[in-house]
Write a protein that holds these residues in place. Structure first.
Motif, mmCIF file in Angstrom:
data_model
loop_
_atom_site.group_PDB
_atom_site.id
_atom_site.type_symbol
_atom_site.label_atom_id
_atom_site.label_comp_id
_atom_site.label_asym_id
_atom_site.label_seq_id
_atom_site.Cartn_x
_atom_site.Cartn_y
_atom_site.Cartn_z
ATOM 1 N N LEU A 101 4.522 4.034 6.584
ATOM 2 C CA LEU A 101 5.164 4.569 5.389
ATOM 3 C C LEU A 101 4.205 4.441 4.207
ATOM 4 C CD1 LEU A 101 7.723 5.688 4.001
ATOM 5 C CD2 LEU A 101 8.430 3.308 3.637
ATOM 6 N N TYR A 102 3.785 5.585 3.660
ATOM 7 C CA TYR A 102 2.847 5.617 2.534
ATOM 8 C C TYR A 102 3.581 6.025 1.261
ATOM 9 C CZ TYR A 102 -1.127 5.518 5.809
ATOM 10 O OH TYR A 102 -2.039 5.170 6.771
ATOM 11 N N THR B 144 7.852 -8.116 0.345
ATOM 12 C CA THR B 144 8.768 -7.172 0.962
ATOM 13 C C THR B 144 8.402 -5.759 0.563
ATOM 14 O OG1 THR B 144 10.336 -7.231 -0.867
ATOM 15 C CG2 THR B 144 10.599 -8.896 0.876
ATOM 16 N N MET B 145 9.001 -4.778 1.248
ATOM 17 C CA MET B 145 8.734 -3.393 0.910
ATOM 18 C C MET B 145 9.102 -3.098 -0.545
ATOM 19 S SD MET B 145 10.447 0.096 2.194
ATOM 20 C CE MET B 145 11.597 -0.117 0.834
ATOM 21 N N ALA B 146 10.270 -3.617 -0.975
ATOM 22 C CA ALA B 146 10.709 -3.383 -2.354
ATOM 23 C C ALA B 146 9.736 -3.996 -3.350
ATOM 24 C CB ALA B 146 12.117 -3.948 -2.550
ATOM 25 N N PRO C 180 9.425 14.702 -3.416
ATOM 26 C CA PRO C 180 8.897 13.732 -2.451
ATOM 27 C C PRO C 180 8.752 12.352 -3.085
ATOM 28 C CG PRO C 180 7.131 15.143 -3.246
ATOM 29 C CD PRO C 180 8.401 15.688 -3.826
ATOM 30 N N ILE C 181 9.130 11.312 -2.328
ATOM 31 C CA ILE C 181 8.974 9.949 -2.828
ATOM 32 C C ILE C 181 8.030 9.119 -1.962
ATOM 33 C CG2 ILE C 181 11.238 9.906 -3.952
ATOM 34 C CD1 ILE C 181 12.297 8.308 -1.548
ATOM 35 N N ALA C 182 7.745 9.588 -0.747
ATOM 36 C CA ALA C 182 6.847 8.858 0.160
ATOM 37 C C ALA C 182 6.486 9.787 1.305
ATOM 38 C CB ALA C 182 7.505 7.578 0.666
ATOM 39 N N ALA D 264 15.786 2.071 -2.873
ATOM 40 C CA ALA D 264 16.970 1.888 -2.028
ATOM 41 C C ALA D 264 17.001 2.925 -0.914
ATOM 42 C CB ALA D 264 18.237 1.978 -2.875
ATOM 43 N N GLN D 265 16.577 4.158 -1.206
ATOM 44 C CA GLN D 265 16.534 5.197 -0.181
ATOM 45 C C GLN D 265 15.523 4.844 0.906
ATOM 46 O OE1 GLN D 265 18.506 7.535 0.342
ATOM 47 N NE2 GLN D 265 17.550 9.377 1.167
ATOM 48 N N LEU D 266 14.355 4.332 0.514
ATOM 49 C CA LEU D 266 13.357 3.922 1.500
ATOM 50 C C LEU D 266 13.830 2.720 2.305
ATOM 51 C CD1 LEU D 266 10.035 4.356 -0.515
ATOM 52 C CD2 LEU D 266 11.071 5.923 1.143
ATOM 53 N N GLN D 267 14.578 1.817 1.688
ATOM 54 C CA GLN D 267 15.117 0.681 2.425
ATOM 55 C C GLN D 267 16.110 1.144 3.478
ATOM 56 O OE1 GLN D 267 16.445 -1.624 -1.024
ATOM 57 N NE2 GLN D 267 14.948 -3.224 -0.539
#
Length: 493
Positions: free
Chosen positions: A42-43, A3-5, A122-124, A20-23
């Motif tokens: 999404l990088y 999964t992404m997480a 920035p996170i992604a 959680a923000q990206l989810q």
């Protein structure tokens, strides 16, 4: 496939709040992909590596255009030389555009890389990948959709999207961009309505031009829009009109932390709601049938009980009492079905009242039988639960009446235990007592007991299962029945 997480935890330094923000973003980024007619990747920055490297955490394809990437890119790792614009957006914290080779290295693609800000850092990075411009003049719908995407892109850079505190994900059957879009300004006036949105309004009887008008001025009550503007959070709602239901999702548009308007996704769900109401009506009808069957069976049970009381003690009275008990067990199942939506029932809800029926059937006053139920039988369809209820009644009653004869003693007392196990494809039920056990040479296929004969017949002929008996510190009856596929998919394992 991770999964992404899981990918984020394994390859990045993102903490749980960042993940959680990206989810929240990924839960609704199909809308962004549709607005920009482009693939989105999404990088995230790869941890513990020399130089800038990025891992693809997510990928979404548009439903409003063809995709550039047929292959699954999630989990791939790229360095700065391969994705220079991703690296530039990551380091600068601003939107960067350019042209680069595609993933196959053959065709070139345009990219727009947007840093995702969270907690002022920035996170992604989202990479919007699309074909180079062909010089074709854009129509109004395409222009408005792309402008709307750019407004969301600026919200991503400013940390205003995904919405802070928005713990509600978009509904699975909610409206999408292709269903209909309306753009509102800060005064809640319609700036643009897509052709599908206009059609939905026409279905509601609104035939006038909507541009420049507020929805309440058009005669549409929209409390969901009001809440979205007040709370600055997405709100899902439904607009009701005679014979028409329109689902709506309002997403505020924010620029420099100021509310500048909203996007309204709309979808005509009139036929869906009509089917839902029909299903509810059918469900209510089925429950009413179960209720009436239960009442009729209870009437028959009462008549048999009255008749048994008039009989002198003996085989005739015993036969009437056993018949009354069997009918009562079936009535109990119909009573549960009359309370539950659908045509299925939780087996554990059946077993408890059936245990009470067996307890009432214990005629010996010098032995107190304790019943215990273990495990989870899951959800079964009514045509399985009804004969199974009769089988359990017979097995429980047989154990209570015959396992503990006069003069029998045991330090721990008389116990009858039921184990339930549902694997999703098979239900296993084990009824065991700690009494004298089955007689030597006992064979349930040749038993003279009417109750056990009924139990075996129902298991074999109606439940397509098996029933075996053996001794194990007392008598054991073990049955296995296959679970219908529909029940296995909707039940508990």
């Amino acid at each position: 496939m991770a999964t992404m997480a899981e990918l984020a935890r394994a390859h990045t330094d993102l903490d749980e709040d960042d993940i959680a923000q990206l989810q929240r973003l990924v839960a609704g980024w199909g809308m962004l992909s549709d607005f920009c007619f482009s693939d989105l990747l999404l990088y995230a920055d790869l941890a513990h590596t020399a130089g800038a490297k990025f891992v693809v955490l997510g990928q979404v394809r548009p439903t409003t255009n063809q995709t550039l990437y047929r292959e699954d890119l999630v989990g791939r790792i790229a360095d700065e030389s391969e994705r220079p614009f991703v690296a530039a957006a990551w380091h600068r914290g601003e939107i960067v555009e350019g042209e680069q080779p595609g993933t196959s290295g053959e065709d070139r693609v345009r990219v727009e890389c947007i840093p995702i800000s969270h907690r002022s850092r920035p996170i992604a990075v989202i990479s919007r990948d699309f074909p180079p411009h062909t010089g074709r003049k854009r129509g109004e719908l395409e222009r408005v959709y792309l402008e709307t995407f750019q407004r969301f892109a600026l919200m991503l850079v400013g940390g205003d999207y995904p919405f802070a505190g928005d713990g509600t994900f978009p509904p699975q059957d909610g409206p999408r961009v292709g269903d209909g879009v309306m753009v509102l300004d800060a005064e809640r006036r319609v700036v643009y309505a897509s052709p599908n949105a206009v059609t939905a309004l026409h279905r509601m009887g609104i035939l006038s031009n909507t541009v420049g008008m507020r929805l309440d001025e058009l005669g549409i009550a929209t409390p969901g829009v009001d809440r979205a503007f007040i709370m600055r959070l997405p709100v899902s709602d439904e607009i009701e009109a005679p014979d028409v239901t329109v689902a709506m999702r309002c997403l505020p548009l924010i620029e420099h932390h100021a509310l500048t308007g909203a996007v309204l996704l709309v979808r005509d769900v009139s036929e869906v709601r009509r089917r839902d109401r029909l299903l509810l009506t059918m469900d209510a009808t089925i429950r009413e049938v179960h209720h009436r069957v239960k009442n009729n069976l209870q009437t028959i049970s009462s008549l048999l009980r009255l008749q048994a009381r008039r009989e002198v003690a003996g085989s005739g009275r015993t036969a009437l009492e056993e018949a009354e008990r069997r009918i009562r067990s079936i009535a109990l199942i119909h009573e549960i079905l009359s309370r539950e939506p659908g045509d299925s029932v939780d087996l554990n809800e059946i077993v408890v009242p059936l245990v009470r029926v067996a307890e009432e059937g214990v005629f010996s006053s010098d032995v107190t039988v304790r019943f215990r139920v273990h495990g989870d039988g899951g959800v079964l369809p009514a045509d399985t639960a009804t004969p199974l209820g009769v089988v359990l009644t017979e097995l429980l009653t047989n154990a209570a009446e015959h396992a503990f004869p006069p003069g029998w003693t045991q330090p721990e007392g008389a116990n009858v235990q039921v184990w339930l196990r549902n694997t999703g494809t098979e239900l296993s039920v084990r009824v065991q007592d700690n009494g004298v056990g089955w007689p030597a040479g006992f064979d349930i296929a040749r038993t003279s007991s009417l109750g056990l004969s009924i139990a075996r017949s129902l298991v074999v002929s109606q439940l397509n299962g098996t029933l075996e008996t053996f001794n194990d510190n007392g008598a054991v009856a073990k049955l296995r029945i296959p679970i219908p596929r529909a029940a296995a998919e909707g039940g508990k394992a």
